[in-house]
Scaffold this motif. Structure first.
Motif, PDB file in Angstrom:
ATOM      1  N   TRP A  21       0.812  -1.206   0.000  1.00 50.02           N
ATOM      2  CA  TRP A  21       0.000   0.000   0.000  1.00 50.02           C
ATOM      3  C   TRP A  21       0.850   1.262   0.000  1.00 50.02           C
ATOM      4  N   CYS A  22       1.937   1.231   0.796  1.00 49.05           N
ATOM      5  CA  CYS A  22       2.721   2.447   1.011  1.00 49.05           C
ATOM      6  C   CYS A  22       3.905   2.599   0.068  1.00 49.05           C
ATOM      7  N   ALA A  23       4.407   1.504  -0.448  1.00 46.20           N
ATOM      8  CA  ALA A  23       5.617   1.607  -1.268  1.00 46.20           C
ATOM      9  C   ALA A  23       5.329   2.358  -2.551  1.00 46.20           C
ATOM     10  N   PRO A  24       6.239   3.260  -2.965  1.00 46.52           N
ATOM     11  CA  PRO A  24       6.016   4.036  -4.174  1.00 46.52           C
ATOM     12  C   PRO A  24       6.258   3.207  -5.416  1.00 46.52           C
ATOM     13  N   SER A  25       5.739   3.685  -6.537  1.00 49.23           N
ATOM     14  CA  SER A  25       6.037   3.036  -7.809  1.00 49.23           C
ATOM     15  C   SER A  25       7.495   3.216  -8.140  1.00 49.23           C
ATOM     16  N   ALA A  26       8.133   2.178  -8.620  1.00 45.40           N
ATOM     17  CA  ALA A  26       9.569   2.232  -8.904  1.00 45.40           C
ATOM     18  C   ALA A  26       9.800   2.825 -10.272  1.00 45.40           C
ATOM     19  N   THR A  27      10.183   4.095 -10.287  1.00 47.80           N
ATOM     20  CA  THR A  27      10.463   4.750 -11.557  1.00 47.80           C
ATOM     21  C   THR A  27      11.910   5.164 -11.641  1.00 47.80           C
ATOM     22  N   ALA A  28      12.715   4.723 -10.661  1.00 47.63           N
ATOM     23  CA  ALA A  28      14.083   5.221 -10.561  1.00 47.63           C
ATOM     24  C   ALA A  28      15.083   4.244 -11.141  1.00 47.63           C
ATOM     25  N   HIS A  29      14.798   3.669 -12.309  1.00 40.73           N
ATOM     26  CA  HIS A  29      15.741   2.783 -12.967  1.00 40.73           C
ATOM     27  C   HIS A  29      16.463   3.545 -14.058  1.00 40.73           C
ATOM     28  N   THR A  30      17.764   3.370 -14.110  1.00 43.74           N
ATOM     29  CA  THR A  30      18.568   4.082 -15.101  1.00 43.74           C
ATOM     30  C   THR A  30      18.432   3.397 -16.454  1.00 43.74           C
ATOM     31  N   ARG A  31      18.045   4.168 -17.458  1.00 44.65           N
ATOM     32  CA  ARG A  31      17.937   3.629 -18.809  1.00 44.65           C
ATOM     33  C   ARG A  31      18.140   4.773 -19.808  1.00 44.65           C
ATOM     34  N   LEU A  32      18.442   4.388 -21.030  1.00 45.44           N
ATOM     35  CA  LEU A  32      18.567   5.388 -22.090  1.00 45.44           C
ATOM     36  C   LEU A  32      17.186   5.944 -22.405  1.00 45.44           C
ATOM     37  N   GLU A  33      17.032   7.262 -22.302  1.00 43.85           N
ATOM     38  CA  GLU A  33      15.739   7.889 -22.537  1.00 43.85           C
ATOM     39  C   GLU A  33      15.580   8.340 -23.988  1.00 43.85           C
ATOM     40  N   SER A  34      16.636   8.908 -24.557  1.00 43.63           N
ATOM     41  CA  SER A  34      16.549   9.373 -25.941  1.00 43.63           C
ATOM     42  C   SER A  34      17.949   9.557 -26.504  1.00 43.63           C
ATOM     43  N   SER A  35      18.013   9.682 -27.818  1.00 46.88           N
ATOM     44  CA  SER A  35      19.290   9.940 -28.476  1.00 46.88           C
ATOM     45  C   SER A  35      19.071  10.933 -29.603  1.00 46.88           C
ATOM     46  N   ALA A  36      20.102  11.676 -29.918  1.00 52.82           N
ATOM     47  CA  ALA A  36      20.067  12.602 -31.065  1.00 52.82           C
ATOM     48  C   ALA A  36      21.394  12.476 -31.800  1.00 52.82           C
ATOM     49  N   PRO A  37      21.373  11.986 -33.025  1.00 52.86           N
ATOM     50  CA  PRO A  37      20.241  11.544 -33.837  1.00 52.86           C
ATOM     51  C   PRO A  37      19.511  10.340 -33.213  1.00 52.86           C
ATOM     52  N   ALA A  38      18.239  10.237 -33.513  1.00 52.85           N
ATOM     53  CA  ALA A  38      17.435   9.152 -32.973  1.00 52.85           C
ATOM     54  C   ALA A  38      17.777   7.837 -33.656  1.00 52.85           C
ATOM     55  N   ALA A  39      17.522   6.747 -32.939  1.00 54.16           N
ATOM     56  CA  ALA A  39      17.761   5.421 -33.512  1.00 54.16           C
ATOM     57  C   ALA A  39      16.911   5.218 -34.748  1.00 54.16           C
ATOM     58  N   GLY A  40      17.553   4.816 -35.865  1.00 50.65           N
ATOM     59  CA  GLY A  40      16.848   4.541 -37.100  1.00 50.65           C
ATOM     60  C   GLY A  40      16.462   5.762 -37.905  1.00 50.65           C
ATOM     61  N   SER A  41      16.913   6.947 -37.480  1.00 52.15           N
ATOM     62  CA  SER A  41      16.522   8.166 -38.181  1.00 52.15           C
ATOM     63  C   SER A  41      17.447   8.451 -39.358  1.00 52.15           C
ATOM     64  N   THR A  42      17.039   9.409 -40.187  1.00 57.98           N
ATOM     65  CA  THR A  42      17.844   9.861 -41.320  1.00 57.98           C
ATOM     66  C   THR A  42      18.004  11.376 -41.229  1.00 57.98           C
ATOM     67  N   SER A  43      19.231  11.834 -41.314  1.00 59.95           N
ATOM     68  CA  SER A  43      19.507  13.268 -41.238  1.00 59.95           C
ATOM     69  C   SER A  43      19.896  13.790 -42.625  1.00 59.95           C
ATOM     70  N   ASP A  44      19.319  14.920 -43.025  1.00 61.79           N
ATOM     71  CA  ASP A  44      19.645  15.527 -44.319  1.00 61.79           C
ATOM     72  C   ASP A  44      20.840  16.461 -44.232  1.00 61.79           C
ATOM     73  N   SER A  45      21.336  16.696 -43.027  1.00 58.16           N
ATOM     74  CA  SER A  45      22.495  17.577 -42.853  1.00 58.16           C
ATOM     75  C   SER A  45      23.563  16.849 -42.056  1.00 58.16           C
ATOM     76  N   PRO A  46      24.819  17.285 -42.133  1.00 56.32           N
ATOM     77  CA  PRO A  46      25.903  16.618 -41.397  1.00 56.32           C
ATOM     78  C   PRO A  46      25.620  16.589 -39.902  1.00 56.32           C
ATOM     79  N   VAL A  47      26.083  15.555 -39.272  1.00 57.58           N
ATOM     80  CA  VAL A  47      25.913  15.395 -37.825  1.00 57.58           C
ATOM     81  C   VAL A  47      27.185  15.836 -37.125  1.00 57.58           C
ATOM     82  N   THR A  48      27.063  16.822 -36.263  1.00 58.07           N
ATOM     83  CA  THR A  48      28.238  17.366 -35.575  1.00 58.07           C
ATOM     84  C   THR A  48      28.408  16.818 -34.169  1.00 58.07           C
TER      85      THR A  48
END
Length: 480
Positions: free
Chosen positions: A27-54
């Motif tokens: 009842w009292c224990a909080p939801s476990a949201t504190a796990h370390t994981r990759l949240e996002s990337s830039a460039p994104a996975a599987g994306s295509t860029s029309d300009s050079p990536v710096t």
């Protein structure tokens, strides 16, 4: 009859207490949201860029530390030279290529260490379409943000850290027979360390709470067990560190004997964890004497080994930290008292049997039966608090390998608990009947002593299985 009724009443009260504690925890224990994981990337996975990536940026849900090179970029012409640095207070890792990435397919392989020392790794790709060098910053035009599900894979153990080597890099080496074998050996080392630590601490507790009166003469036998457990802890740590060096070097076996690779494998909290356990193991090996009073250094060593284990667990990234860490400490202490007590009991009974002595186990068994019942209760309550804290949602119990292994561990623990309950209600009363001078039960008492000896062997075997499962759970990602 009165004794049976009294025992049944105690069990009912204990069961009600456990049930109440479980309900309160859920009842009292909080939801476990504190796990370390990759949240996002830039460039994104599987994306295509029309300009050079710096630059390539990885953002995580919690702060991480760079593990070895951190980010490795492979392009059409091979590995790309890039500077990698942390940003946003450790929430991001940024790789800046020496030259902008132009037309071609690129693969990003990343490694990082979470706050609790667990290594994280993953691989994803993106495309730069027909761009010329120097055309400007990257702006992916297709594909969403990369997440941990897009190429991220969990590390195999919290001791597998560090990869700063001047060596060729192949993305396929992230998952190879060599790295799989290294991960397995590292987990085996973790299991040896955990098992030995539990036995050492439990042997000290057994000496303090169970050996009384005439049984105190056997204290040197049990304390010798604690001494050798300290030696085994050191052996387990060596396996973990060497196998971890091979793992983070992508299967390079030479890394196991390379001082620089071993040094790189100790990153984040791993150095403190391994250091505490190593110092504690030495204290156990040299500090366990013939009496508990004279083994004060070994007691300190057991505390240090336990502190190192807690430091490297999942509880370090779950909130509220104080509740989860407290549950982790209670769970570890109770498990040590239970596991070490069973091993100590079996060791003493076998030693007496081998030397031709009467097992004479009534009072010792009765005392340990009470201690074991209390330990099992604490293990159950603390285990539920930890599971509720670590899991993001209940479905992970049956939808992830981590959850399934946790259920398997609970199943084995229940089997051991049933054996212990049988000993408490059937075997121990037979033993104490002889102690009270009930001659007509002498034969049954003798058989009960043999049953207790065999039961200790079965429980010890099952507890080895429990520790192996625990070592896997501690080392693995909950998302696995």
């Amino acid at each position: 009859m009165r004794r049976t009724s009294r025992s049944g009443s105690v069990v009912i009260r204990a069961a009600l207490g456990v049930l109440a504690a479980l309900v309160l925890a859920l009842w009292c224990a909080p939801s476990a949201t504190a796990h370390t994981r990759l949240e996002s990337s830039a460039p994104a996975a599987g994306s295509t860029s029309d300009s050079p990536v710096t630059e390539v940026t990885l953002r995580f849900t919690l702060p991480v530390s760079q593990l070895g090179k951190g980010i490795v970029i492979d392009g059409p012409e091979g590995a790309v030279v890039a500077d990698v640095a942390a940003a946003e207070d450790g929430l991001a890792l940024v790789a800046t290529p020496s030259e902008a990435l132009t037309a071609g397919d690129y693969t990003v392989t990343w490694t990082a260490a979470a706050q609790d020392g667990h290594p994280l790794e993953g691989t994803f790709g993106f495309v730069v379409a027909g761009a010329a060098a120097g055309a400007g910053p990257s702006e992916p035009t297709t594909g969403g943000t990369g997440t941990s599900s897009a190429g991220a894979s969990p590390g195999a153990g919290h001791d597998m850290s560090g990869m700063d080597h001047d060596m060729g890099h192949e993305p396929s080496a992230m998952d190879s027979p060599a790295t799989d074998a290294a991960a397995a050996v590292a987990r085996l080392g973790s299991a040896v360390t955990l098992w030995s630590g539990l036995v050492a601490a439990g042997a000290l507790a057994f000496t303090a709470f169970v050996l009384r009166g005439r049984d105190e003469a056997d204290a040197p036998v049990v304390l010798r067990l604690a001494r050798w457990a300290g030696v085994l802890i050191l052996g387990g740590l060596v396996l973990r560190v060497l196998a971890g060096s091979v793992f983070v070097a992508h299967g390079d076996l030479a890394a196991a004997v390379s001082p620089s690779a071993v040094s790189d494998s100790l990153t984040g909290t791993t150095l403190r964890e391994v250091g505490l356990q190593a110092v504690g193991a030495v204290a156990l090996a040299v500090g366990a004497r013939r009496t508990l009073r004279g083994s004060w250094l070994a007691v300190i060593g057991a505390v240090l080994v336990g502190a190192g284990h807690v430091l490297g667990g999942h509880s370090n990234t779950v909130e509220p930290r104080w509740l989860v860490v407290t549950a982790d400490v209670a769970h570890l202490a109770a498990a040590a008292t239970w596991v070490g007590g069973v091993v100590s009991m079996g060791l003493l009974l076998r030693a007496r049997h081998r030397n031709g002595y009467d097992l004479d186990a009534p009072l010792m068994a009765a005392r340990f039966s009470v201690v074991a019942a209390l330990s099992v209760t604490v293990v159950g309550v603390a285990g539920v608090v930890l599971a509720v804290g670590i899991l993001d949602r209940p479905e992970q119990l049956w939808q992830s390998s981590w959850g399934l292994l946790l259920l398997a561990k609970v199943g084995v623990v229940l089997v051991v608990g049933v054996i212990g309950a049988y000993n408490h209600f059937r075997v121990v009363p037979r033993l104490t009947a002889r102690r009270r001078g009930v001659v007509r039960h002498a034969g049954r008492s003798h058989r009960a002593g043999g049953m207790l000896l065999r039961s200790a062997g079965r429980e010890t075997t099952l507890m080895v299985v429990i520790v192996l499962l625990t070592a896997w759970l501690v080392a693995a990602s909950v998302q696995d």
